[in-house]
Design a protein around this motif. Structure first.
Motif, PDB file in Angstrom:
ATOM      1  N   ARG A 225      77.790  63.021  60.476  1.00  0.00           N
ATOM      2  CA  ARG A 225      76.837  64.148  60.488  1.00  0.00           C
ATOM      3  C   ARG A 225      75.732  63.920  59.461  1.00  0.00           C
ATOM      4  NH1 ARG A 225      73.364  66.942  59.877  1.00  0.00           N
ATOM      5  NH2 ARG A 225      73.111  69.199  60.195  1.00  0.00           N
ATOM      6  N   ILE A 226      76.083  63.483  58.291  1.00  0.00           N
ATOM      7  CA  ILE A 226      75.116  62.941  57.325  1.00  0.00           C
ATOM      8  C   ILE A 226      75.442  61.463  57.207  1.00  0.00           C
ATOM      9  CG2 ILE A 226      74.564  62.760  54.863  1.00  0.00           C
ATOM     10  CD1 ILE A 226      73.050  64.975  56.059  1.00  0.00           C
ATOM     11  N   GLN A 227      74.437  60.623  57.434  1.00  0.00           N
ATOM     12  CA  GLN A 227      74.664  59.179  57.428  1.00  0.00           C
ATOM     13  C   GLN A 227      73.723  58.531  56.416  1.00  0.00           C
ATOM     14  OE1 GLN A 227      75.794  57.328  61.212  1.00  0.00           O
ATOM     15  NE2 GLN A 227      74.031  55.966  60.957  1.00  0.00           N
ATOM     16  N   PHE A 228      74.302  57.779  55.486  1.00  0.00           N
ATOM     17  CA  PHE A 228      73.504  57.080  54.491  1.00  0.00           C
ATOM     18  C   PHE A 228      73.104  55.710  55.023  1.00  0.00           C
ATOM     19  CE2 PHE A 228      76.333  59.809  51.795  1.00  0.00           C
ATOM     20  CZ  PHE A 228      75.338  60.672  51.367  1.00  0.00           C
ATOM     21  N   CYS A 229      71.855  55.362  54.835  1.00  0.00           N
ATOM     22  CA  CYS A 229      71.384  54.081  55.369  1.00  0.00           C
ATOM     23  C   CYS A 229      71.797  52.945  54.455  1.00  0.00           C
ATOM     24  CB  CYS A 229      69.869  54.097  55.586  1.00  0.00           C
ATOM     25  SG  CYS A 229      68.894  53.930  54.094  1.00  0.00           S
ATOM     26  N   GLN A 230      71.961  51.769  55.054  1.00  0.00           N
ATOM     27  CA  GLN A 230      72.291  50.597  54.261  1.00  0.00           C
ATOM     28  C   GLN A 230      71.320  49.459  54.541  1.00  0.00           C
ATOM     29  OE1 GLN A 230      73.438  49.043  57.580  1.00  0.00           O
ATOM     30  NE2 GLN A 230      75.253  48.272  56.578  1.00  0.00           N
ATOM     31  N   PRO A 278      76.930  51.622  58.714  1.00  0.00           N
ATOM     32  CA  PRO A 278      76.708  52.912  58.052  1.00  0.00           C
ATOM     33  C   PRO A 278      77.900  53.862  58.081  1.00  0.00           C
ATOM     34  CG  PRO A 278      74.814  52.320  59.387  1.00  0.00           C
ATOM     35  CD  PRO A 278      75.884  51.346  59.727  1.00  0.00           C
ATOM     36  N   GLY A 279      78.786  53.724  59.070  1.00  0.00           N
ATOM     37  CA  GLY A 279      79.950  54.608  59.126  1.00  0.00           C
ATOM     38  C   GLY A 279      80.863  54.411  57.925  1.00  0.00           C
ATOM     39  N   VAL A 280      81.301  53.185  57.716  1.00  0.00           N
ATOM     40  CA  VAL A 280      82.195  52.897  56.588  1.00  0.00           C
ATOM     41  C   VAL A 280      81.449  53.023  55.264  1.00  0.00           C
ATOM     42  CG1 VAL A 280      81.785  50.398  56.667  1.00  0.00           C
ATOM     43  CG2 VAL A 280      83.924  51.277  55.697  1.00  0.00           C
ATOM     44  N   TRP A 281      80.156  52.705  55.256  1.00  0.00           N
ATOM     45  CA  TRP A 281      79.344  52.854  54.047  1.00  0.00           C
ATOM     46  C   TRP A 281      79.284  54.323  53.623  1.00  0.00           C
ATOM     47  CZ3 TRP A 281      77.607  50.999  49.803  1.00  0.00           C
ATOM     48  CH2 TRP A 281      76.394  51.377  49.212  1.00  0.00           C
TER      49      TRP A 281
END
Length: 366
Positions: A225-230, A278-281
């Motif tokens: 739902r909130i995803q941090f970019c890598q 990004p999921g595991v990050w």
């Protein structure tokens, strides 16, 4: 006549003293080399040590664990030992990128040159390295020689996209600095990413929001739902989040290899988003925010959750991590509240080229 002689003698003595001073200054081993001296302002832009760093013998103090003792310890503990974290250190002035070929070769694609050049032009005091696939393998082998299972996991990954994802965490854990995908354009210098009033000795990691989808079907497009970019990350070496994700990916990879699930050139059973992307990050970052080893829970009643980052338009600091709004690393996407590339908070533009990744893996793993 006597006065004139006295003046000449005084002048001669002064000349000898000056010459002697200069000789001593040049020959003295304790005198700094003028070419290596950096001003206080320049030090914020120069790497803290040469690349690659020289090897120095580890001389343990009385009661301190030796390398032999550490070799038998769990993976996370060994990573902590070999890549210590000093939050008060400066962000290293490195920019890391990866691509199939180097910019100096005739095979480097012309469409990528403006992107690559933007990082160099805005960061003149930084060491900017575009690491080729072959060079990356050698670099990881060198940096992680003391943690061989990390090297084994990197080499076992069957797809270039997995290695590219893993590489960014590995290089930042070991050396720190900035990692950014080759299809990103720097809009502002990294020296301006954080407010001037913010004490950088209290910040160890700078990340941005990739996705903040306020829609019912968000899970059809994004992993979280909130995803941090890598695609762009700034870090000091040894940060616990990087240590944790390196250990997690290493363990998962070796487990799949042992089970015979890794085949060169073929997709793995776990999606890229969940395996290295990004999921595991994102999960690793939230796990850190809610880890009692690093945070004092006596002053808060709830965990840090997705809702803490909904719609933020300025930087938000959680412990030693600064989270930037979606505009910072995703300007101009035209959704989720992202502003344009001219906005004051727009720092990096991602072109979403992704030609080196499967098309279905940039937004949502299947």
């Amino acid at each position: 006549m006597a006065l004139s002689t006295t003046v000449r003698r005084a002048a001669l003595v002064a000349a000898v003293l000056v010459a002697l001073f200069l000789l001593l200054r040049i020959s003295s081993p304790s005198s700094p080399n003028p070419l290596s001296v950096q001003s206080t302002s320049a030090q914020t832009e120069q790497p803290s040590r040469p690349y690659p760093p020289p090897k120095s013998p580890n001389k343990p103090q009385p009661g301190q664990k030796t390398v032999q003792d550490i070799a038998s310890r769990p993976l996370r503990e060994r990573l902590r030992y070999h890549f210590p974290y000093d939050i008060e250190a400066k962000f290293p002035a490195y920019i890391w990128q990866t691509w199939k070929t180097a910019p100096g070769s005739g095979k480097f694609e012309e469409r990528l040159r403006p992107f690559e050049a933007s990082w160099s032009s805005l960061h003149p005091g930084f060491v900017h390295e575009v690491i080729t696939d072959d060079a990356a393998a050698h670099l990881i082998s060198y940096l992680y020689a003391s943690v061989p299972e990390v090297v084994q996991a990197y080499e076992a990954m069957p797809l270039p996209v997995l290695k590219a994802d893993f590489f960014r965490y590995l290089i930042l854990l070991a050396r720190g600095g900035i990692y950014s995908d080759i299809d990103t354009q720097a809009l502002q210098s990294a020296t301006d990413w954080l407010p001037q009033t913010l004490d950088k000795s209290t910040v160890g990691l700078v990340i941005g929001i990739e996705a903040d989808p306020d829609r019912a079907d968000w899970d059809e497009w994004y992993a979280r739902r909130i995803q941090f970019c890598q695609w762009t990350i700034q870090s000091k070496p040894g940060h616990p989040i990087l240590r944790d994700i390196v250990a997690t990916i290493t363990d998962d990879t070796l487990e799949m290899e042992k089970a015979g699930k890794l085949h060169k050139g073929k997709q793995v059973t776990k999606s890229i988003m969940e395996f290295t992307g990004p999921g595991v990050w994102t999960d690793t970052i939230f796990s850190y925010f809610n880890n009692k080893e690093y945070f004092d829970f006596s002053s808060r009643n709830t965990n840090v959750t997705y809702s803490d980052f909904f719609g933020i338009t300025e930087h938000k600091k959680i412990g030693d991590v600064v989270v930037l709004p979606i505009t910072s690393f995703s300007p101009g996407v035209g959704q989720m509240g992202a502003e344009g590339t001219e906005h004051r908070m727009a720092f990096v533009k991602h072109e979403f080229d992704g030609s080196w990744k499967p098309e279905n893996e940039r937004m949502k793993g299947e």
